[in-house]
Enzyme design. Structure first.
Site, PDB file in Angstrom:
ATOM      1  N   LEU A 160       0.830  -1.191   0.000  1.00 28.99           N
ATOM      2  CA  LEU A 160       0.000   0.000   0.000  1.00 28.99           C
ATOM      3  C   LEU A 160       0.870   1.248   0.000  1.00 28.99           C
ATOM      4  O   LEU A 160       1.829   1.339   0.779  1.00 28.99           O
ATOM      5  CB  LEU A 160      -0.904   0.008   1.242  1.00 28.99           C
ATOM      6  N   SER A 161       0.551   2.211  -0.856  1.00 29.90           N
ATOM      7  CA  SER A 161       1.170   3.535  -0.850  1.00 29.90           C
ATOM      8  C   SER A 161       2.686   3.421  -1.028  1.00 29.90           C
ATOM      9  O   SER A 161       3.138   2.922  -2.057  1.00 29.90           O
ATOM     10  CB  SER A 161       0.790   4.264   0.438  1.00 29.90           C
ATOM     11  N   ALA A 162       3.490   3.839  -0.065  1.00 31.56           N
ATOM     12  CA  ALA A 162       4.925   3.664  -0.189  1.00 31.56           C
ATOM     13  C   ALA A 162       5.289   2.187  -0.302  1.00 31.56           C
ATOM     14  O   ALA A 162       6.235   1.817  -1.015  1.00 31.56           O
ATOM     15  CB  ALA A 162       5.647   4.298   0.994  1.00 31.56           C
TER      16      ALA A 162
END
Length: 384
Positions: A160-162
């Protein structure tokens, strides 16, 4: 098949899956039994001493108790400000590990590496093949494969995300390791090479062609020509942290790597206002899947509930919409669809012992390319 070795050994046969045979050569006429992988406690466990760790990451893992050898392995990377336990608790991967039978590794970074505990998807000293955090994750994969007897042809990575940005980098760095990936609210592989360039990737189009995006993957492991990982892309249309253009760029990147066009082979409407676009390879099998969730902001899509297609817990950056982990697992075949049946173990195993060595013999298994022989976890011989 015949191989000579000191008296106590373990034989591992690899095809598309792995079967483990425990060999007790205390005397003549030794029989072989199928041995399970190391049992897990059914809870999240930290692993220390997993190998080289240049990225200064922590390793956590989860597996159902008595997970058999030959099961898949999933690596799941948390987002900024999160921990491995957050991802374990809220993402839904634990549910499907129990339901479908696979192990999950949860790498964890910390504020010592990044002030917001983000994986360093934007730092070429940490997110490239053989370096930093990418190398640490590879060490975790190697450790887990050995511990659980995992099928090395069914290792997957998601984040997720980074963590999703790092997932894209890992797929580019190690296409020989990962059979597939899922990039949730994330960035294209190698979009930024410095932290100063990271916000530009998050906020706006980089104005690159599909071929230029594809080259960033191909240049991450020069000389590698395939097979390529199958990639799922998840994105909320109202994400103002990692803007939706990143999903389009990811689609362009991975379809180009696969040598296929950017026009979907098919589309479908799913729950939670989700549009699924499928991009098939030359054989007609999905290679890239893009999931766009109408009105969803930044986070991992979850859908709490007891149904098979429901999972997760709504929390910060876990957005109630659709169970992305379920659909990702289906795409990868973790539910058992489209996977190779585990072959039977070799038969006719015998051991003839002397004071210093033992000779092992067995009947070959159709389709097995080779056999590796282990003692105490270390390889001591092989036969083909």
């Amino acid at each position: 098949m015949r191989v000579h070795l000191p008296p106590v050994r373990r034989l591992v046969r690899r095809l598309s899956t792995t079967a483990v045979l425990a060999l007790l050569a205390a005397g003549l006429g030794t029989a072989a039994t199928v041995a399970p992988a190391a049992a897990a406690s059914g809870s999240l466990q930290q692993v220390t001493g997993f190998g080289s760790n240049p990225g200064n990451l922590a390793m956590y893992e989860y597996a159902p108790a008595n997970l058999p050898a030959g099961a898949p392995l999933v690596v799941a990377l948390h987002g900024c400000t999160q921990t491995a336990n957050d991802y374990y608790t809220d993402s839904g991967w634990q549910k499907y590990a129990d339901l479908w039978g696979f192990a999950v590794v949860f790498p964890q970074t910390s504020s010592a590496n990044n002030a917001l505990s983000c994986f360093s998807w934007f730092d070429s000293g940490k997110d490239t093949r053989g370096n930093g955090e990418a190398a640490s994750v590879l060490s975790m994969v190697t450790h887990a494969e050995s511990q659980y007897g995992s099928d090395t042809h069914r290792v997957f990575v998601t984040g997720l995300s980074a963590g999703a940005g790092m997932t894209a980098d890992l797929l580019a760095d190690y296409p020989d390791v990962f059979a597939g990936g899922s990039i949730d609210s994330g960035l294209p592989a190698q979009c930024a090479t410095t932290q100063a360039a990271a916000s530009g990737c998050q906020d706006a189009s980089q104005n690159l062609t599909p071929a230029q995006w594809g080259d960033k993957v191909r240049n991450s492991d020069p000389g590698y020509t395939g097979p390529w990982p199958r990639v799922a892309i998840w994105q909320g249309t109202s994400d103002y942290t990692v803007y939706p253009v990143n999903a389009t760029e990811l689609r362009d990147q991975w379809t180009n790597v696969w040598g296929i066009g950017q026009t979907a082979s098919s589309t479908a409407s799913l729950t939670g206002g989700t549009t699924e676009s499928v991009y098939n390879d030359a054989s007609g099998k999905p290679a890239v899947e893009l999931y766009q969730i109408s009105g969803m902001g930044h986070g991992l899509a979850v859908n709490p509930g007891s149904g098979t297609d429901q999972c997760g817990t709504a929390a910060a950056y876990f957005v109630q919409s659709i169970c992305s982990s379920y659909y990702t697992g289906l795409f990868w075949g973790l539910d058992g669809s489209g996977t190779v049946t585990v072959p039977t173990a070799p038969t006719g195993l015998t051991a003839t012992a002397t004071s210093s060595t033992a000779t092992l013999s067995w009947s070959a298994v159709s389709g097995a390319a080779s056999y590796n022989v282990y003692r105490g976890g270390g390889k001591v011989g092989s036969a083909s």
